[in-house]
Design an enzyme around this catalytic site. Sequence first.
Site, PDB file in Angstrom:
ATOM      1  N   GLY A   1      38.961  51.893  31.189  1.00  0.00           N
ATOM      2  CA  GLY A   1      38.990  50.766  32.098  1.00  0.00           C
ATOM      3  C   GLY A   1      39.879  51.235  33.224  1.00  0.00           C
ATOM      4  O   GLY A   1      40.818  51.955  32.997  1.00  0.00           O
ATOM      5  N   CYS A   2      39.582  50.924  34.436  1.00  0.00           N
ATOM      6  CA  CYS A   2      40.363  51.578  35.475  1.00  0.00           C
ATOM      7  C   CYS A   2      40.314  50.888  36.824  1.00  0.00           C
ATOM      8  O   CYS A   2      39.580  49.929  37.030  1.00  0.00           O
ATOM      9  CB  CYS A   2      39.845  52.991  35.735  1.00  0.00           C
ATOM     10  N   ALA A   3      41.084  51.485  37.728  1.00  0.00           N
ATOM     11  CA  ALA A   3      41.047  51.138  39.144  1.00  0.00           C
ATOM     12  C   ALA A   3      40.739  52.401  39.922  1.00  0.00           C
ATOM     13  O   ALA A   3      41.265  53.465  39.619  1.00  0.00           O
ATOM     14  CB  ALA A   3      42.407  50.617  39.573  1.00  0.00           C
TER      15      ALA A   3
END
Lengths: 266, 503, 373
Positions: free
Chosen positions: C19-21
């Site tokens: 999960g990330c930005a």
Amino acid sequence: MGYAEELVADIGQKFLSRVMPKGSVYSVEASGLHYRDLNTLLRALGNNGAKKIEVHNIYGQRYIGTGFDQKIIVELFGTPGNDLGAFMSGPKIFVHGNAQDCCGNTMDGGLIVVHGHVGDIAGYSMRDGKLFVRDDVGYRAGIHMKEYRDKQPALVVGGTAGDFLGEYMAGGVILVLGLNSENEKFRARYVGTGMHGGIIFVRGEMSNLVSGVKALEANEEDMKFVEGLVREFCFYFGLDVDDALDGKFIKITPVNLRPYGNLYAY
Amino acid sequence: MKSYLPPEYIVYRDHERCTRCHVCIEQCTYETHYYDAKDDKIYSRDNNCTNCQRCVVFCPTNAISILKNPNTFRENANWTQEAILAIKKQAETGGVILAGMGCDKPFFTIWDRLVLNASQVTNPSIDPLREPMEIRTYLGSKPDYLEFEYNNNDVALMTKVAPQLCLETPIMFSALSYGAVSLNVHESLARAAAECGTYFNTGEGGLNSKLYGYGDHAIVQVASGRFGVYKQYLDVGAAIEIKIGQGAKPGIGGHLPGEKVTEDISRMRMIPIGTDALSPAPQHDIYSIEDLRQLICALKEATDYSKPVSVKIAAVHNSAAIASGIVRAGADIIALDGVRGGTGAAPRVIRDNVGIPIEFAIAAVDQRLRDEGIRNKASIVVAGGIRSSAEIVKAIALGADAVYIGTAALVAIGCTVCQKCYTGKCPWGIATTDPKLSRRIDPKVASKRLVNLLLAWSSEIKEIMGGMGINAIESLRGNRLHLRAVGLTEAECRILGVKMVGE
Amino acid sequence: MYSLFTLNSRYGDDKDFDGCAIFGMMNLQGKRFPSREPVRAISNMHERGNGLGGGFALYGLYPEHEDDYALHIMYLNKEAKEKIEKLLHKSFEVIGCEEIPTKKANVLNPPKVWRYFVQPIVEKMSTKTADDYVLEKVMRINTETGKAFVLSSGKNMGVFKGVGYPDDISEFFCLEEYEAYMWICHGRFPTNTPGWWGGAHPFNILDWSVVHNGELSSYGINRDFLEMHGYKCTMRTDTEVLAYAFDLLMRKQKLPIGIVSSIIAAPFWDDIDKMEPKQAQIFRALRQTYGSLLMNGPFSVIVARHGEMIGLTDRLKLRPLSAGIRGDFFYLSSEESAIRLVSPFLDKSWNPRGGEPVVARLKIGKLVEVLAK
């Protein structure tokens, strides 16, 4: 004024410097403020009798207004983060900028007005209240909106919407006006898949109808209802009502209550 | 189209015993029995019989027996009766075959291959009837360490411990939605949970306001359909559970057939009467791990961080990695539902083929969280066909903090696991929302039966623990040394973290 | 030969999920700018990460070594460094080398990271191109010791990444000392490899860098297809497969981005059937040939190489991506608020459609071009 003492009890000295009363309006400086502190601050102001709050310099703080049931007016300046107004039922929130994903998530009342566009999943599972977006909404807006008697949610979009609009809709109204794309047909696909209640109105032409929904031209009675909603929408954005009502409106409703009734063997 | 499907069951009636009291005709909701005035006999339409045993139990003279139809296709280990019938049914309807309750195939129960320890000589066993035996359990996130402030002789606790649920027995009632079961069943579960100091789970259909008084014992569920989810609902519950999936149907959403959507269900779920209440497959605001974190934080924000948030997932292949992600996303409790989990309605192929046995899931998740050093951050609750108190002890020994029982609770109330819940015609008045049928469950009586079950199982758990020389459940939790495996392969033993018998 | 698999997946998971930005910022005139704004933007999205991964790819980083391959290599111990440097000297002319300067920061167990400016030894190249030669050596280095890993191998660019929040990684690597005309940034939310610096994003080979948010449910078959074409997927991550796919399709097979995105985010058969026959034929052939590279599952990626930054989401738009332009600056971000933080006023701001790439390109000279197909 007295509010200072009460606020101190609620939220601690360190946030007081961010709050400035301007007459009956409280102005909050939000830059660098973590969302948890911002929401606690907003709630405290609401609990202490604030009727209107302005919040400045918002850059991505999430959950603003989440779970609020107080009847207050909140003006947001900047770009609020995800889940704006989630589970809320009281406030009127005005966004002077764009909002992000999950705006009005499981909203249960109140009003959100966005002077710009919003991201995806707007109005997921809305149960009541109104979400007005001046420009576009992204994908999956209005999924599983619901209604019961006087709880009638409405999602009105000034621009256009992406795929999967109104998926699984069970109640409420979605209205797409296409005011910024005069010559473009409404491109969204999979509109109203799994719909078993509610109504979607689209101004102008649309193709890409899925089976399970029927599209008819809106009749006089429909248009009376649409006009009421459009007037309210135009009021907030200073738009011309006649322009917004120009042209024909398509009304999309489910073909039957059990779109998947034949899918299963009992 | 002529149906090629022979009846599954034959109703055998001893006409000598039968007094023509008509009770069987009134009790049966499938119109199986009928009275023939000319013959003055009661006959049966075998095709309708579901083997729910209602008529058998209520017949005052024991005149009825339900027999498995001895008329079967030719024996074939590959082309079984069920496989052949399923294809014929689908050829007739073009539909997905539904089933109720949990997977009924023989391959997935590992409990029967695990045995428990007892103390002999080197460690005294404890007698729970005379000595204290503690089975109280707290569910929620525990801190890494505690900080204290020392002021002369005064000690003050500085660390704020996250909100916890207090269970007087490590057994809770699993999620059964109002719609899948009747309001009377919900009330029975609520009363029993309150009386026994444990919790019931509302399932994905919301919580009827009549039961708000039991809110302190309710875990309110937020599922993909968001049915009945609004601020008061969140405030009333003692904890909030985000439902990602359930063991009976991993990967797909809830399914409440239109037959069961009455006026009250329509009001609760805010959908039109008679429409299918299909919950979307995913929660549409959770497409990635950081989205789960977003929803957990949103719910905590909405309830001012005052209650634990649980995340329920079906046990699937990479449950360990997923569980690690869930804990890091901020969940206080993880609920794991194994392949044997029950349901009101699910496609049979999914119920029987998708998901893994809960025993492996508990061991894998518990071990993985320990390896990453984050086991204390969330409690683990397991579910999926728990049938006896021995299984609860084994589950806790494998690493669970508590268990959810669903099927077992319904069986206690009267269910006979006939698997026809999706018809909405449950003659026991359990898996139905029909007001007339629902009256067959009296919450006063049913809750007493549930309380009895919890009391009996709690006593048994205490006896087993006492036999092991343990008097506090913390000493059993994750203590794999008290388990041995019989008839499992080395790989299975390794994954469970359990030695073979004899070792 | 060591597989990085065990380093990257301590628990033997099928693969990693993230999960990330993600964030990208590019000056369309090719003018270099400092770290302040990209770092501010990616740090604004802390909620999407959990502090166990952050990283940056900088383009236009080494103008004085414009034509040399700049290898950023991390070492977990001295033996690995010695072994790898021997290998480097055997395969390359090493024009310059030094340890990348770092300072104390809130990061977990930092390894030593060195940079080398190299050119392939021509006699050893046989019939390969320089790029393929370098690619081969990079894969060799990555599997040689199990304790060394190439963070980046492009010319005039470099990747700085590790275990920590992006702002801490930036501080650790003294990124405030550098300038670049294009920055792509990442903040990570991993679950299974908290200690391994190589697992962070961006993933890089040659001058391709990829940052990615999401999980590929088609990973298994994507990986098998790429391995058939000679790529060794040692990292067992989605990002690795994305980077190799772009390298294979755009560099080796020279397909333009419009076609590449139609492979990776292929249109539905229903839509292909509705197309004009000539167009339908093309798309049908693409899906028939490259069906194994269809990437299923939520993803938003930013892929960069010299002169070009590409943003793409899956065809169902399951992950967010916002784009913005202000004067000479082009932005891509998981969340619009991060762009607004560094540029409150935008000439244009929009959310691209699923499966349609947003490409920003700079041509040598002044022309700039942004196309959203």
